[in-house]
Design a protein around this motif. Sequence first.
Motif, PDB file in Angstrom:
ATOM      1  N   GLY A  70       0.792  -1.225   0.000  1.00  0.00           N
ATOM      2  CA  GLY A  70       0.000   0.000   0.000  1.00  0.00           C
ATOM      3  C   GLY A  70       0.821   1.269   0.000  1.00  0.00           C
ATOM      4  O   GLY A  70       2.042   1.258  -0.134  1.00  0.00           O
ATOM      5  N   LYS A  71       0.111   2.386   0.168  1.00  0.00           N
ATOM      6  CA  LYS A  71       0.765   3.691   0.160  1.00  0.00           C
ATOM      7  C   LYS A  71       1.614   3.886   1.412  1.00  0.00           C
ATOM      8  O   LYS A  71       1.399   3.258   2.443  1.00  0.00           O
ATOM      9  CB  LYS A  71      -0.294   4.797   0.072  1.00  0.00           C
ATOM     10  N   LYS A  72       2.578   4.787   1.304  1.00  0.00           N
ATOM     11  CA  LYS A  72       3.452   5.065   2.438  1.00  0.00           C
ATOM     12  C   LYS A  72       2.655   5.613   3.621  1.00  0.00           C
ATOM     13  O   LYS A  72       1.668   6.325   3.446  1.00  0.00           O
ATOM     14  CB  LYS A  72       4.542   6.052   2.015  1.00  0.00           C
ATOM     15  N   LEU A  73       3.104   5.255   4.822  1.00  0.00           N
ATOM     16  CA  LEU A  73       2.433   5.712   6.030  1.00  0.00           C
ATOM     17  C   LEU A  73       2.465   7.233   6.135  1.00  0.00           C
ATOM     18  O   LEU A  73       3.330   7.882   5.551  1.00  0.00           O
ATOM     19  CB  LEU A  73       3.133   5.143   7.271  1.00  0.00           C
ATOM     20  N   ALA A  74       1.537   7.773   6.915  1.00  0.00           N
ATOM     21  CA  ALA A  74       1.558   9.195   7.244  1.00  0.00           C
ATOM     22  C   ALA A  74       1.796   9.340   8.740  1.00  0.00           C
ATOM     23  O   ALA A  74       1.068   8.765   9.551  1.00  0.00           O
ATOM     24  CB  ALA A  74       0.242   9.861   6.857  1.00  0.00           C
ATOM     25  N   LEU A  75       2.839  10.067   9.096  1.00  0.00           N
ATOM     26  CA  LEU A  75       3.131  10.378  10.495  1.00  0.00           C
ATOM     27  C   LEU A  75       2.678  11.813  10.756  1.00  0.00           C
ATOM     28  O   LEU A  75       3.091  12.725  10.040  1.00  0.00           O
ATOM     29  CB  LEU A  75       4.622  10.248  10.787  1.00  0.00           C
ATOM     30  N   ILE A  76       1.828  11.986  11.740  1.00  0.00           N
ATOM     31  CA  ILE A  76       1.289  13.314  12.031  1.00  0.00           C
ATOM     32  C   ILE A  76       1.726  13.749  13.423  1.00  0.00           C
ATOM     33  O   ILE A  76       1.366  13.127  14.425  1.00  0.00           O
ATOM     34  CB  ILE A  76      -0.256  13.328  11.951  1.00  0.00           C
ATOM     35  N   SER A  77       2.499  14.817  13.468  1.00  0.00           N
ATOM     36  CA  SER A  77       2.953  15.361  14.752  1.00  0.00           C
ATOM     37  C   SER A  77       1.956  16.405  15.242  1.00  0.00           C
ATOM     38  O   SER A  77       1.604  17.337  14.518  1.00  0.00           O
ATOM     39  CB  SER A  77       4.332  16.008  14.591  1.00  0.00           C
ATOM     40  N   ILE A  78       1.496  16.226  16.491  1.00  0.00           N
ATOM     41  CA  ILE A  78       0.650  17.233  17.119  1.00  0.00           C
ATOM     42  C   ILE A  78       1.603  18.202  17.817  1.00  0.00           C
ATOM     43  O   ILE A  78       2.244  17.854  18.810  1.00  0.00           O
ATOM     44  CB  ILE A  78      -0.345  16.583  18.095  1.00  0.00           C
ATOM     45  N   LEU A  79       1.739  19.387  17.232  1.00  0.00           N
ATOM     46  CA  LEU A  79       2.752  20.356  17.665  1.00  0.00           C
ATOM     47  C   LEU A  79       2.459  20.869  19.071  1.00  0.00           C
ATOM     48  O   LEU A  79       1.316  20.916  19.479  1.00  0.00           O
ATOM     49  CB  LEU A  79       2.791  21.533  16.689  1.00  0.00           C
ATOM     50  N   LEU A 123      -4.946  10.727   2.503  1.00  0.00           N
ATOM     51  CA  LEU A 123      -4.946  10.128   3.844  1.00  0.00           C
ATOM     52  C   LEU A 123      -5.872   8.923   3.921  1.00  0.00           C
ATOM     53  O   LEU A 123      -5.656   8.022   4.741  1.00  0.00           O
ATOM     54  CB  LEU A 123      -5.362  11.161   4.902  1.00  0.00           C
ATOM     55  N   ASP A 124      -6.899   8.910   3.062  1.00  0.00           N
ATOM     56  CA  ASP A 124      -7.844   7.791   3.084  1.00  0.00           C
ATOM     57  C   ASP A 124      -7.198   6.477   2.655  1.00  0.00           C
ATOM     58  O   ASP A 124      -7.738   5.399   2.922  1.00  0.00           O
ATOM     59  CB  ASP A 124      -9.048   8.090   2.196  1.00  0.00           C
ATOM     60  N   GLU A 125      -6.029   6.558   1.988  1.00  0.00           N
ATOM     61  CA  GLU A 125      -5.355   5.354   1.515  1.00  0.00           C
ATOM     62  C   GLU A 125      -4.109   5.026   2.345  1.00  0.00           C
ATOM     63  O   GLU A 125      -3.343   4.125   1.999  1.00  0.00           O
ATOM     64  CB  GLU A 125      -4.960   5.513   0.042  1.00  0.00           C
ATOM     65  N   ARG A 126      -3.893   5.749   3.430  1.00  0.00           N
ATOM     66  CA  ARG A 126      -2.686   5.564   4.230  1.00  0.00           C
ATOM     67  C   ARG A 126      -3.037   5.165   5.669  1.00  0.00           C
ATOM     68  O   ARG A 126      -4.083   5.565   6.192  1.00  0.00           O
ATOM     69  CB  ARG A 126      -1.868   6.859   4.295  1.00  0.00           C
ATOM     70  N   LEU A 127      -2.134   4.399   6.285  1.00  0.00           N
ATOM     71  CA  LEU A 127      -2.182   4.267   7.733  1.00  0.00           C
ATOM     72  C   LEU A 127      -1.651   5.573   8.308  1.00  0.00           C
ATOM     73  O   LEU A 127      -0.567   6.026   7.930  1.00  0.00           O
ATOM     74  CB  LEU A 127      -1.326   3.096   8.216  1.00  0.00           C
ATOM     75  N   VAL A 128      -2.413   6.187   9.200  1.00  0.00           N
ATOM     76  CA  VAL A 128      -2.042   7.467   9.787  1.00  0.00           C
ATOM     77  C   VAL A 128      -1.691   7.247  11.259  1.00  0.00           C
ATOM     78  O   VAL A 128      -2.500   6.714  12.027  1.00  0.00           O
ATOM     79  CB  VAL A 128      -3.197   8.480   9.660  1.00  0.00           C
ATOM     80  N   ALA A 151      -9.972  15.383   7.011  1.00  0.00           N
ATOM     81  CA  ALA A 151      -9.055  15.396   5.865  1.00  0.00           C
ATOM     82  C   ALA A 151      -9.058  14.060   5.117  1.00  0.00           C
ATOM     83  O   ALA A 151      -8.301  13.891   4.154  1.00  0.00           O
ATOM     84  CB  ALA A 151      -7.643  15.733   6.331  1.00  0.00           C
ATOM     85  N   GLY A 152      -9.868  13.102   5.584  1.00  0.00           N
ATOM     86  CA  GLY A 152     -10.029  11.852   4.848  1.00  0.00           C
ATOM     87  C   GLY A 152      -9.475  10.610   5.507  1.00  0.00           C
ATOM     88  O   GLY A 152      -9.686   9.498   5.015  1.00  0.00           O
ATOM     89  N   ALA A 153      -8.739  10.760   6.612  1.00  0.00           N
ATOM     90  CA  ALA A 153      -8.118   9.598   7.255  1.00  0.00           C
ATOM     91  C   ALA A 153      -9.184   8.650   7.818  1.00  0.00           C
ATOM     92  O   ALA A 153     -10.145   9.096   8.446  1.00  0.00           O
ATOM     93  CB  ALA A 153      -7.179  10.044   8.360  1.00  0.00           C
ATOM     94  N   THR A 154      -8.997   7.358   7.577  1.00  0.00           N
ATOM     95  CA  THR A 154      -9.942   6.353   8.090  1.00  0.00           C
ATOM     96  C   THR A 154      -9.242   5.297   8.946  1.00  0.00           C
ATOM     97  O   THR A 154      -9.893   4.617   9.737  1.00  0.00           O
ATOM     98  CB  THR A 154     -10.661   5.634   6.934  1.00  0.00           C
ATOM     99  N   ASN A 155      -7.916   5.171   8.782  1.00  0.00           N
ATOM    100  CA  ASN A 155      -7.153   4.170   9.529  1.00  0.00           C
ATOM    101  C   ASN A 155      -6.095   4.916  10.348  1.00  0.00           C
ATOM    102  O   ASN A 155      -5.010   5.229   9.865  1.00  0.00           O
ATOM    103  CB  ASN A 155      -6.497   3.180   8.558  1.00  0.00           C
ATOM    104  N   ILE A 156      -6.454   5.227  11.610  1.00  0.00           N
ATOM    105  CA  ILE A 156      -5.615   6.088  12.446  1.00  0.00           C
ATOM    106  C   ILE A 156      -5.201   5.348  13.705  1.00  0.00           C
ATOM    107  O   ILE A 156      -5.997   4.603  14.291  1.00  0.00           O
ATOM    108  CB  ILE A 156      -6.377   7.369  12.851  1.00  0.00           C
ATOM    109  N   ARG A 157      -3.941   5.547  14.116  1.00  0.00           N
ATOM    110  CA  ARG A 157      -3.451   5.069  15.403  1.00  0.00           C
ATOM    111  C   ARG A 157      -2.836   6.242  16.141  1.00  0.00           C
ATOM    112  O   ARG A 157      -2.247   7.133  15.513  1.00  0.00           O
ATOM    113  CB  ARG A 157      -2.423   3.942  15.216  1.00  0.00           C
ATOM    114  N   PHE A 158      -2.963   6.215  17.461  1.00  0.00           N
ATOM    115  CA  PHE A 158      -2.453   7.321  18.278  1.00  0.00           C
ATOM    116  C   PHE A 158      -1.328   6.816  19.162  1.00  0.00           C
ATOM    117  O   PHE A 158      -1.498   5.840  19.901  1.00  0.00           O
ATOM    118  CB  PHE A 158      -3.585   7.898  19.136  1.00  0.00           C
TER     119      PHE A 158
END
Length: 210
Positions: A70-79, A123-128, A151-158
């Motif tokens: 699949g597509k590359k992961l997305a890493l999201i930093s909460i500033l 984001l809908d195609e990535r693990l976030v 923003a479209g994310a459906t597969n999110i981990r915190f």
Amino acid sequence: MSEHLTVVSHPLVLHKLSLMREKTTSTAVFRQLLREISVLLAYEVTRELDMTTKRIETPIQEMDAPVLAGKKLALISILRAGNGLLDGVHDLIPSARVGFVGLYRDEETLQPVQYYFKVPTELDERLVIAVDPMLATGNSSVAAIDLLKEAGATNIRFLCLLAAPEGIARMKEAHPDVPIVTAAVDEKLNEQGYIVPGLGDAGDRMFGTK
């Protein structure tokens, strides 16, 4: 990942976290420990990535070898404190796309206020994987996940370093589909919304600000 909460009780994680909790630990050492511990936590949060196979040739023969699908992961930093966790996770997954959600906590209301939002496309195609060292009241984390879903994310981990029971409950109520991976669940929040016993303000300790 199915469980809503995973506590990573690995000896190295626990040891490094104890060093980070000590108030005498310097900014430089705190930041280095956070980077090291984030790699260990990233190992757990990426445990169940989708896999496929790729035909490769070793020095001995050809084989069908396992690779990420699949597509590359997305890493999201909460500033801003999220950047401390982001660095270590990005070391482990250097090809990941990176985004930032800027939120600060209003000290009067303890509610999050957004000031920045820039995330990867599709984001809908990535693990976030959203990262923030402290899950305290849960208000900022919930707000960040709200924005990522918009923003479209459906597969999110915190991914966080420390969590309070109040923050875990708030996240589970608002986003039961988002698993949480943390190094420890502490006792409670104090009247100022800080985790007890905690380690203070992660951003201040990481960047040497007060």
